[in-house]
Scaffold this active site. Sequence first.
Site, PDB file in Angstrom:
ATOM      1  N   CYS A  56       0.834  -1.205   0.000  1.00  0.00           N
ATOM      2  CA  CYS A  56       0.000   0.000   0.000  1.00  0.00           C
ATOM      3  C   CYS A  56       0.865   1.249   0.000  1.00  0.00           C
ATOM      4  CB  CYS A  56      -0.923   0.009   1.219  1.00  0.00           C
ATOM      5  SG  CYS A  56      -2.000   1.462   1.305  1.00  0.00           S
ATOM      6  N   CYS A  62      -0.339   5.564   7.300  1.00  0.00           N
ATOM      7  CA  CYS A  62      -1.705   5.187   7.670  1.00  0.00           C
ATOM      8  C   CYS A  62      -1.685   4.271   8.887  1.00  0.00           C
ATOM      9  CB  CYS A  62      -2.389   4.500   6.494  1.00  0.00           C
ATOM     10  SG  CYS A  62      -4.034   3.862   6.867  1.00  0.00           S
ATOM     11  N   CYS A  65      -2.494  -0.181   9.272  1.00  0.00           N
ATOM     12  CA  CYS A  65      -1.541  -1.303   9.257  1.00  0.00           C
ATOM     13  C   CYS A  65      -0.244  -0.868   9.933  1.00  0.00           C
ATOM     14  CB  CYS A  65      -1.226  -1.741   7.825  1.00  0.00           C
ATOM     15  SG  CYS A  65      -2.638  -2.323   6.861  1.00  0.00           S
ATOM     16  N   PHE A 271     -21.202 -13.257  27.158  1.00  0.00           N
ATOM     17  CA  PHE A 271     -20.884 -12.131  26.277  1.00  0.00           C
ATOM     18  C   PHE A 271     -21.197 -12.552  24.835  1.00  0.00           C
ATOM     19  CE2 PHE A 271     -18.010 -11.975  29.928  1.00  0.00           C
ATOM     20  CZ  PHE A 271     -18.203 -10.686  30.411  1.00  0.00           C
ATOM     21  N   GLU A 291     -25.807 -11.453  27.587  1.00  0.00           N
ATOM     22  CA  GLU A 291     -25.237 -10.262  26.963  1.00  0.00           C
ATOM     23  C   GLU A 291     -25.823  -9.020  27.624  1.00  0.00           C
ATOM     24  OE1 GLU A 291     -23.540  -7.407  25.046  1.00  0.00           O
ATOM     25  OE2 GLU A 291     -22.933  -9.453  24.522  1.00  0.00           O
ATOM     26  N   CYS A 363      -9.808 -11.108  22.123  1.00  0.00           N
ATOM     27  CA  CYS A 363      -9.159 -10.192  21.185  1.00  0.00           C
ATOM     28  C   CYS A 363      -7.971  -9.497  21.836  1.00  0.00           C
ATOM     29  CB  CYS A 363     -10.169  -9.165  20.669  1.00  0.00           C
ATOM     30  SG  CYS A 363     -10.937  -8.163  21.963  1.00  0.00           S
TER      31      CYS A 363
END
Length: 408
Positions: A56, A62, A65, A271, A291, A363
């Site tokens: 890119c 940017c 990434c 969750f 949730e 995550c």
Amino acid sequence: MTKEPVSGDPGLILRIAAKGDGVTADGRHVPLSAPGDRLRADGGLDYGPHHAEPPCRHYPLCGGCQLQHLDDEIYARYVGDRVVGALTGQGVEAGAVLPPIVSPPRTRRRASLRAAKFGKKMQLGFSSENSHRIVDMTMCEVLHPALFALVAPLRNLLGPMVGDRRAAHVRMSLVDQGVDLCLENVGAEGLELAERLNDFAQTHRLARLSIDEGFGPQTRYEPEPATITLGGVPVAMPTNAFLQATADGEAALVSAVRGAMAGVGTIADLFCGLGTFALALGEGRAVYGAEAARDLVLALKMAGNRTQRRLVADHRDLFRRPLTPEELNRFDAVLIDPPRAGAREQVQQIALSTVPVVAYVSCNPGSFARDAKHLIEGGYALESVQPVGQFRWSTHVELAGIFRKTGE
């Protein structure tokens, strides 16, 4: 961390640290370097065999990434090493760390971009890392083509809706009917702008167009109810609801969990969100989903009722009111998919339970490792970990860990 053959050269880059810098043999951190590169005395780099040409033109300015200068081999290894490094930091050992799964380029199906107007020029794109500077996007190697195709038209649309030097946000998700678009912090009053918005939505065949002027998103265009199919079941998609970043990443996480749940009976999905796992795992067995977000619970409940699943969706804040060991012991397996900070309170309750199998989707390798330590202290063994790189070329890593009660 990523290991390379140790050399007597103190300037040789040996590994990639958690935040993406290369680390030399003598411990110096070097941005934009790859294992096998050599740091010269003048501060320049001699590239090695793992240094790739970034695809890119906006890289590295940017902020979308951070690691396009790594070849595929080293990037995949980095994804796995992020998980191993976090576990090692907590003194946790996994029975197996499976080969990392990395999403292909141009498959990101959700994104949040920033927009700002400077004079007559409208800029739209990701922000530079640790900065409010917007990189005006003219190409993107991570966004799904359906999302990127809207970037140039959006500049024209946003012109009269964004004040000079005022920032706006553009949130896009790819749903069953097309792109779900939400414009935040914009001015959209008046008949002329209403017509422009409607024409834009029709021209680009949007699934939905919403405007948020500071009071929550208001739908301006939605020819049919927007849905996202999860586990083969279409679920009503609330505006800006969480969605796994890529279809490949979602499939990898579901597959890792499904293998651990084979043959078990009733499952608790904590969750649960819109039901990514509850619906994928729930065919033919009972699932309880908890949730805190009411709109997600209602969407999941409606989907379960429509398909006649044995699914209970419970509106419950698991930080303030986690399931107790007595409640957890009713289930044959528990899946937990908390936010980035982890779920210390709920994990402590799971550790006191007798649930045979726990699948933990995360995550954040750091909070996962901390919670994994609590589970192990409660008598669980970390059987396997599946690292997943949904956010290709970034330092953001996800995973699915499988725990089993040892009986001790």
